[in-house]
Design a protein around this motif. Structure first.
Motif, PDB file in Angstrom:
ATOM      1  N   LEU A  18      56.148  25.261 -36.409  1.00 44.52           N
ATOM      2  CA  LEU A  18      56.465  23.882 -36.764  1.00 44.52           C
ATOM      3  C   LEU A  18      55.381  22.917 -36.300  1.00 44.52           C
ATOM      4  N   THR A  19      54.861  23.143 -35.133  1.00 43.16           N
ATOM      5  CA  THR A  19      53.776  22.292 -34.642  1.00 43.16           C
ATOM      6  C   THR A  19      52.610  22.323 -35.621  1.00 43.16           C
ATOM      7  N   LEU A  20      52.234  23.500 -36.050  1.00 44.67           N
ATOM      8  CA  LEU A  20      51.124  23.638 -36.991  1.00 44.67           C
ATOM      9  C   LEU A  20      51.464  23.042 -38.354  1.00 44.67           C
ATOM     10  N   ILE A  21      52.712  23.194 -38.791  1.00 45.72           N
ATOM     11  CA  ILE A  21      53.134  22.608 -40.076  1.00 45.72           C
ATOM     12  C   ILE A  21      53.056  21.087 -40.023  1.00 45.72           C
ATOM     13  N   PHE A  22      53.526  20.484 -38.926  1.00 43.91           N
ATOM     14  CA  PHE A  22      53.480  19.028 -38.819  1.00 43.91           C
ATOM     15  C   PHE A  22      52.049  18.509 -38.716  1.00 43.91           C
ATOM     16  N   ILE A  23      51.190  19.255 -38.063  1.00 42.75           N
ATOM     17  CA  ILE A  23      49.778  18.874 -38.036  1.00 42.75           C
ATOM     18  C   ILE A  23      49.218  18.925 -39.456  1.00 42.75           C
ATOM     19  N   ALA A  24      49.516  19.991 -40.184  1.00 45.85           N
ATOM     20  CA  ALA A  24      49.023  20.128 -41.559  1.00 45.85           C
ATOM     21  C   ALA A  24      49.550  19.005 -42.452  1.00 45.85           C
ATOM     22  N   ILE A  25      50.822  18.669 -42.335  1.00 54.59           N
ATOM     23  CA  ILE A  25      51.391  17.593 -43.149  1.00 54.59           C
ATOM     24  C   ILE A  25      50.672  16.278 -42.866  1.00 54.59           C
ATOM     25  N   ASN A  26      50.435  15.988 -41.594  1.00 49.10           N
ATOM     26  CA  ASN A  26      49.744  14.747 -41.233  1.00 49.10           C
ATOM     27  C   ASN A  26      48.312  14.721 -41.756  1.00 49.10           C
ATOM     28  N   VAL A  27      47.616  15.834 -41.643  1.00 52.12           N
ATOM     29  CA  VAL A  27      46.229  15.897 -42.120  1.00 52.12           C
ATOM     30  C   VAL A  27      46.195  15.758 -43.643  1.00 52.12           C
ATOM     31  N   ILE A  28      47.078  16.446 -44.334  1.00 54.11           N
ATOM     32  CA  ILE A  28      47.117  16.350 -45.799  1.00 54.11           C
ATOM     33  C   ILE A  28      47.455  14.929 -46.233  1.00 54.11           C
ATOM     34  N   ASN A  77      46.356  11.750 -32.329  1.00 57.26           N
ATOM     35  CA  ASN A  77      47.770  12.094 -32.515  1.00 57.26           C
ATOM     36  C   ASN A  77      47.950  13.591 -32.732  1.00 57.26           C
ATOM     37  N   MET A  78      47.078  14.211 -33.505  1.00 60.63           N
ATOM     38  CA  MET A  78      47.209  15.641 -33.769  1.00 60.63           C
ATOM     39  C   MET A  78      46.842  16.478 -32.545  1.00 60.63           C
ATOM     40  N   PHE A  79      45.880  16.029 -31.766  1.00 59.77           N
ATOM     41  CA  PHE A  79      45.512  16.726 -30.533  1.00 59.77           C
ATOM     42  C   PHE A  79      46.713  16.773 -29.586  1.00 59.77           C
ATOM     43  N   PHE A  80      47.366  15.622 -29.384  1.00 59.78           N
ATOM     44  CA  PHE A  80      48.508  15.587 -28.481  1.00 59.78           C
ATOM     45  C   PHE A  80      49.737  16.250 -29.095  1.00 59.78           C
ATOM     46  N   LEU A  81      49.873  16.201 -30.407  1.00 60.28           N
ATOM     47  CA  LEU A  81      50.943  16.947 -31.068  1.00 60.28           C
ATOM     48  C   LEU A  81      50.748  18.443 -30.813  1.00 60.28           C
ATOM     49  N   PHE A  82      49.522  18.914 -30.902  1.00 61.13           N
ATOM     50  CA  PHE A  82      49.217  20.319 -30.635  1.00 61.13           C
ATOM     51  C   PHE A  82      49.553  20.678 -29.192  1.00 61.13           C
ATOM     52  N   LEU A  83      49.134  19.847 -28.244  1.00 58.46           N
ATOM     53  CA  LEU A  83      49.379  20.151 -26.826  1.00 58.46           C
ATOM     54  C   LEU A  83      50.866  20.163 -26.482  1.00 58.46           C
ATOM     55  N   PHE A  84      51.565  19.101 -26.841  1.00 57.40           N
ATOM     56  CA  PHE A  84      52.951  18.957 -26.401  1.00 57.40           C
ATOM     57  C   PHE A  84      53.946  19.599 -27.359  1.00 57.40           C
ATOM     58  N   GLY A  85      53.647  19.604 -28.654  1.00 50.24           N
ATOM     59  CA  GLY A  85      54.543  20.228 -29.616  1.00 50.24           C
ATOM     60  C   GLY A  85      54.715  21.715 -29.353  1.00 50.24           C
ATOM     61  N   ARG A  86      53.635  22.370 -28.998  1.00 53.15           N
ATOM     62  CA  ARG A  86      53.694  23.808 -28.709  1.00 53.15           C
ATOM     63  C   ARG A  86      54.620  24.090 -27.537  1.00 53.15           C
ATOM     64  N   VAL A  87      54.547  23.259 -26.506  1.00 48.73           N
ATOM     65  CA  VAL A  87      55.395  23.458 -25.326  1.00 48.73           C
ATOM     66  C   VAL A  87      56.867  23.313 -25.715  1.00 48.73           C
ATOM     67  N   VAL A  88      57.187  22.248 -26.430  1.00 50.39           N
ATOM     68  CA  VAL A  88      58.579  21.996 -26.815  1.00 50.39           C
ATOM     69  C   VAL A  88      59.087  23.091 -27.743  1.00 50.39           C
ATOM     70  N   VAL A 122      52.061   2.286 -38.370  1.00 46.97           N
ATOM     71  CA  VAL A 122      51.837   3.610 -38.944  1.00 46.97           C
ATOM     72  C   VAL A 122      51.399   4.541 -37.823  1.00 46.97           C
ATOM     73  N   GLY A 123      51.590   5.832 -38.033  1.00 46.31           N
ATOM     74  CA  GLY A 123      51.118   6.824 -37.079  1.00 46.31           C
ATOM     75  C   GLY A 123      52.240   7.674 -36.512  1.00 46.31           C
ATOM     76  N   ALA A 124      51.872   8.857 -36.065  1.00 42.92           N
ATOM     77  CA  ALA A 124      52.819   9.838 -35.542  1.00 42.92           C
ATOM     78  C   ALA A 124      53.066   9.693 -34.048  1.00 42.92           C
ATOM     79  N   SER A 125      52.497   8.684 -33.423  1.00 42.69           N
ATOM     80  CA  SER A 125      52.523   8.648 -31.964  1.00 42.69           C
ATOM     81  C   SER A 125      53.906   8.471 -31.357  1.00 42.69           C
ATOM     82  N   GLY A 126      54.845   7.804 -32.022  1.00 39.79           N
ATOM     83  CA  GLY A 126      56.204   7.725 -31.482  1.00 39.79           C
ATOM     84  C   GLY A 126      56.795   9.122 -31.354  1.00 39.79           C
ATOM     85  N   ALA A 127      56.654   9.929 -32.405  1.00 41.37           N
ATOM     86  CA  ALA A 127      57.139  11.314 -32.385  1.00 41.37           C
ATOM     87  C   ALA A 127      56.374  12.144 -31.356  1.00 41.37           C
ATOM     88  N   VAL A 128      55.071  11.944 -31.291  1.00 43.41           N
ATOM     89  CA  VAL A 128      54.239  12.708 -30.363  1.00 43.41           C
ATOM     90  C   VAL A 128      54.586  12.366 -28.916  1.00 43.41           C
TER      91      VAL A 128
END
Length: 188
Positions: A18-28, A77-88, A122-128
């Motif tokens: 899921l972490t990787l999917i959300f990163i991909a969605i944001n990048v796309i 945002n994607m860097f921190f999503l990668f770091l913390f999303g993986r843990v969660v 705009v931005g994913a930072s609230g979720a991140v």
């Protein structure tokens, strides 16, 4: 007698998909909005504000969180999503990841909208930041990276202090209060 390292549990081998999917969605979403669409129209239509919420355009509470202003905004945002999303995702599971991500996204946007009713976000930072909060609660002493022995709780505390002290500062075009709202979502 058996000696050596215990075999890893299936949970430890699980890919944080899921972490990787959300990163991909944001990048796309970033690439499509910047390269194939008119960015001004995209941001006018899909960014979040109090007026969009009051007008019944509830989609923007979600769509805004997949838009980023520029490459550095997306990268961090994607860097921190990668770091913390993986843990969660690894420690709490995919259901908790999704619940944390979307709850924090909504809370971050709501905090922002009601404290800055004339601004857009705009931005994913609230979720991140929500994922950061949840990661801190589940693994406070885990190092941020394997080669950086700084615990998650220390990183999170530093970020939270910075966000709270800057909560009402919009001069940098950073929605600090949305970060605080998102982190509170991750703490719940």
């Amino acid at each position: 007698y058996w000696t050596g390292k215990m075999p890893e549990s299936p949970e430890e081998n699980k890919l944080e998909l899921l972490t990787l999917i959300f990163i991909a969605i944001n990048v796309i979403a970033f690439l499509v909005s910047m390269l194939y669409l008119d960015p001004v129209t995209v941001f006018e239509t899909y960014s979040f504000s109090k007026s969009s919420l009051l007008d019944g355009n509830y989609l923007t509470i979600f769509s805004s969180s997949f838009l980023h202003l520029d490459l550095p905004h997306l990268f961090w945002n994607m860097f921190f999503l990668f770091l913390f999303g993986r843990v969660v995702e690894k420690k709490m599971g995919r259901g908790a990841f999704l619940l944390t991500y979307f709850t924090s996204m909504v809370l971050g946007n709501i905090f922002f909208a009601f404290l800055f009713p004339e601004s857009v976000a705009v931005g994913a930072s609230g979720a991140v930041f929500g994922l950061m909060g949840a990661a801190i609660l589940t693994e406070p002493f885990r190092p941020i990276l394997k080669f950086a022995p700084v615990p998650l709780a220390l990183i999170g505390s530093i970020y939270l202090f910075g966000e709270v002290t800057n909560a009402f500062n919009l001069k940098e075009n950073v929605a600090h209060i949305a970060h605080v709202g998102g982190m509170l979502g991750g703490f719940t």
